[in-house]
Scaffold this motif. Structure first.
Motif, PDB file in Angstrom:
ATOM      1  N   LEU A   1       3.240 -15.547   1.528  1.00 36.77           N
ATOM      2  CA  LEU A   1       4.603 -15.068   1.669  1.00 36.77           C
ATOM      3  C   LEU A   1       5.340 -16.398   1.748  1.00 36.77           C
TER       4      LEU A   1
ATOM      5  N   THR B   1       6.881  -1.930   0.077  1.00 38.55           N
ATOM      6  CA  THR B   1       5.414  -1.768  -0.317  1.00 38.55           C
ATOM      7  C   THR B   1       5.201  -2.773  -1.524  1.00 38.55           C
TER       8      THR B   1
ATOM      9  N   LEU C   1       5.662  -9.764   9.020  1.00 37.45           N
ATOM     10  CA  LEU C   1       4.694  -9.433   7.956  1.00 37.45           C
ATOM     11  C   LEU C   1       3.597 -10.588   8.158  1.00 37.45           C
ATOM     12  N   SER C   2       3.942 -11.850   8.520  1.00 39.47           N
ATOM     13  CA  SER C   2       2.853 -12.603   9.041  1.00 39.47           C
ATOM     14  C   SER C   2       2.362 -12.564  10.366  1.00 39.47           C
TER      15      SER C   2
ATOM     16  N   ILE D   1      -2.110  -4.596  11.083  1.00 42.08           N
ATOM     17  CA  ILE D   1      -1.972  -6.125  11.265  1.00 42.08           C
ATOM     18  C   ILE D   1      -2.664  -6.318  12.633  1.00 42.08           C
TER      19      ILE D   1
ATOM     20  N   ILE E   1      -1.763  -4.905   6.054  1.00 45.11           N
ATOM     21  CA  ILE E   1      -2.230  -6.075   5.350  1.00 45.11           C
ATOM     22  C   ILE E   1      -3.325  -5.379   4.641  1.00 45.11           C
TER      23      ILE E   1
ATOM     24  N   ILE F   1       2.635  -1.879  10.365  1.00 43.63           N
ATOM     25  CA  ILE F   1       2.392  -2.904   8.903  1.00 43.63           C
ATOM     26  C   ILE F   1       0.981  -2.789   8.871  1.00 43.63           C
TER      27      ILE F   1
ATOM     28  N   TYR G   1       1.641 -18.322   4.807  1.00 43.59           N
ATOM     29  CA  TYR G   1       3.059 -18.418   4.918  1.00 43.59           C
ATOM     30  C   TYR G   1       3.834 -19.490   4.816  1.00 43.59           C
TER      31      TYR G   1
ATOM     32  N   THR H   1      11.993 -10.625   8.348  1.00 42.03           N
ATOM     33  CA  THR H   1      10.904  -9.728   7.525  1.00 42.03           C
ATOM     34  C   THR H   1       9.595 -10.521   7.454  1.00 42.03           C
TER      35      THR H   1
ATOM     36  N   ILE I   1       0.667  -5.190   0.834  1.00 40.76           N
ATOM     37  CA  ILE I   1       1.381  -4.995   1.995  1.00 40.76           C
ATOM     38  C   ILE I   1       2.335  -3.714   2.079  1.00 40.76           C
ATOM     39  N   GLU I   2       2.249  -3.329   3.385  1.00 41.74           N
ATOM     40  CA  GLU I   2       2.923  -1.919   3.653  1.00 41.74           C
ATOM     41  C   GLU I   2       3.553  -2.142   4.951  1.00 41.74           C
ATOM     42  N   ALA I   3       4.719  -1.940   4.998  1.00 43.82           N
ATOM     43  CA  ALA I   3       5.726  -1.958   6.262  1.00 43.82           C
ATOM     44  C   ALA I   3       6.419  -0.344   5.957  1.00 43.82           C
TER      45      ALA I   3
END
Length: 529
Positions: A431, A296, A320-321, A338, A333, A331, A353, A316, A273-275
């Motif tokens: 998540l 990260t 991310l989902s 995403i 994945i 973002i 999630y 958050t 995961i990278e935001a």
């Protein structure tokens, strides 16, 4: 059970042992349907024949889900609601509401909408709304389960103050015993619908040696039990420090070596995961919830995010989902943006999630039907579904719940079933929003085993939690969320050793004695146990 007037009473036990059922039976208006034998007496009168006004006003009840107890749109109206229904005069209503608002420090958010409040504020509002009715006894069913450590501590302090200032009788069920155990006059250990031990907290600690419930006791008590020193059982961190000082001064200076397996391995091909530079708000004219948030998480890592209620942790996870979309930032994945996942492919064996409210993932009339429903969505053949359901039920420990309606389960039981449902999707990334909410210490160990097994399979877990003890034991890395972003992160032993409030009881107990010890088991090991 006999509850003395003006006493502070704690009931604890494994999820599903009957705590919530017992408490709801004590409050006639919310008693569950079913067959009841025996008597529940309030001041010598069976609650079934109490006058409605006495039953409604004198027996107060605060549940574990703050949102479910709030019935109006404004804070001031919520405080007045019960009094209005009791037929009090406006002058008396205003006087009581003003007094209670001042007592609980509600003045600053008195005119706010109830849906704008944080979890801690909502639970304080629920408590104040009950207290304004001037009850004789206050029944609380896991009231801190959705609160961050600081809000939970403040809430328990409020209860302690009510008990001391008003002589209010308190009956509370809790899984988080670190702070509440020392406050209680009496503790009742419950198992399979029965009280197995009762007495003052220190006596109960001694009686529970070797029982599964011993795992739920405060850290100082568990350290004392494991080291088998012939002295009085410590309950508080202060008592625990004195216990170490008096019995193990020759062990001081020892340390736990810190393993930083994931901190330096953030290469692009190892990132799950990278935001980067995320900004998000819920409306154009509303303030940013997330502000330049970056994160990260590596493949095969258990990463925990901690922080206060309302700071943006759940937001958050929603971003991310793919549930919410940021107005700025990127973002990725598993290395892909995403928005490049089409036709729900993100949710097929890639990402799952578990939301904060586990009830929201159930749509059928039995747990078995719900598990079968997710297998249908994943196109698992009918003749294979039974095997998958049986297998996951045994792993997660929900075999006894398969035929039951999800809404008939306790908070901890429904959480287990929700975890089973998302595990059926066989995701590479999970998540989890408050996965241990409502769970007893025994099942937390089961969940820990499941999470470690998933990690060994190469799965990635990003968890938001208020459960500091669980985060310290389960995580490879932890992060503190504040002011719209992550302000610090590190491996648990370093991360929690440097914090004052967001740290474990073991960390506070061993500070200055042992270096980097943040778990009960680590203190025991350093003391030679």
């Amino acid at each position: 059970m006999n509850i003395k007037s003006g006493s502070f009473n704690l009931v604890f036990g494994e999820s599903g042992c009957g705590k919530s059922t017992l408490f709801r039976l004590c409050k006639r208006e919310i008693s569950p349907n079913g067959k009841r034998s025996g008597n529940i007496l309030y001041k010598g009168t069976d609650i079934s024949i109490l006058e409605p006004k006495i039953s409604a006003c004198k027996i107060g009840f605060v549940g574990q889900k703050p949102d479910e107890q709030i019935v109006t749109d404004k804070v001031w109206h919520e405080l007045a609601f019960g009094l209005e229904n009791s037929g009090l005069k406006n002058t008396e209503i205003k006087s009581r509401v003003a007094e209670m608002s001042s007592y609980f420090g509600i003045n600053e958010w008195y005119h706010k909408n109830t849906d704008e409040l944080s979890g801690g504020q909502k639970q304080i509002l629920n408590l104040a709304s009950v207290m304004v009715m001037q009850p004789d006894i206050l029944i609380l069913d896991e009231p801190t389960s959705q609160l961050d450590p600081i809000a939970a501590s403040n809430f328990i302090e409020a209860l302690k103050k009510l008990n001391y200032d008003f002589g209010l009788t308190i009956l509370i069920a809790e899984h988080r015993l670190e702070e509440i155990f020392p406050v209680a006059d009496n503790a009742f250990a419950m198992e399979n619908g029965r009280i197995i031990f009762s007495g003052n907290p220190k006596n109960v600690c001694e009686k529970l040696k070797g029982n599964n419930l011993e795992m739920s006791l405060p850290t100082p008590s568990r350290v004392w039990s494991s080291l088998e020193v012939n002295c009085e059982c410590p309950l508080t961190v202060r008592d625990g420090r004195n216990f170490l000082r008096e019995n193990f001064p020759d062990k001081f200076g020892r340390e736990i070596s810190v393993k930083n397996e994931h901190g330096s391995s953030e290469s692009k091909n190892n990132t799950a995961i990278e935001a980067d530079g995320i900004f998000f708000r819920y409306g154009k004219k509303l303030p940013d919830i997330l502000e330049n948030m970056s994160l990260t998480v590596n493949k095969g890592e258990i990463f925990s995010i901690l922080g206060g209620n309302g700071c943006g942790k759940t937001t958050t996870l929603n971003i991310l989902s793919g549930i919410d979309i940021p107005y700025k930032g990127c973002i990725k994945i598993l290395g892909k943006k995403i928005n490049s996942y089409k036709n729900n492919s993100l949710y097929r064996n890639t990402l799952a999630y578990l939301p904060q409210n586990p009830m929201s993932v159930f749509i059928k009339t039995s747990v078995r039907e719900d598990l079968a429903d997710i297998l249908n969505v994943l196109d698992i053949p009918k003749n294979e579904q039974s095997y998958h359901i049986t297998d996951i039920s045994q792993k997660v420990g929900i075999s006894d719940f398969l035929g039951r309606h999800p809404y008939d389960l306790s908070g901890g039981e429904i959480q287990k079933c929700a975890i089973a449902k998302i595990l059926l999707t066989n995701p590479q990334i999970m998540l989890l929003d408050e996965p241990t909410k409502g769970m007893d210490a025994f099942y937390k160990n089961t969940l820990l085993t499941i999470m470690k097994a998933l990690k060994n399979e190469g799965k990635t877990i990003l968890m938001v939690t208020h459960d500091i003890e669980f985060a310290a034991e389960a995580s490879d890395r932890c992060a503190l969320f504040f002011d719209g972003g992550i302000v610090s992160y590190g491996v648990p032993n370093e991360f929690f050793s440097g914090n004052s409030f967001y740290t474990t009881s073991a960390g506070r107990m061993s500070r200055d004695f042992f270096k980097n010890a943040v778990l009960c088991s680590e203190i025991v090991r350093l003391c030679g146990g």
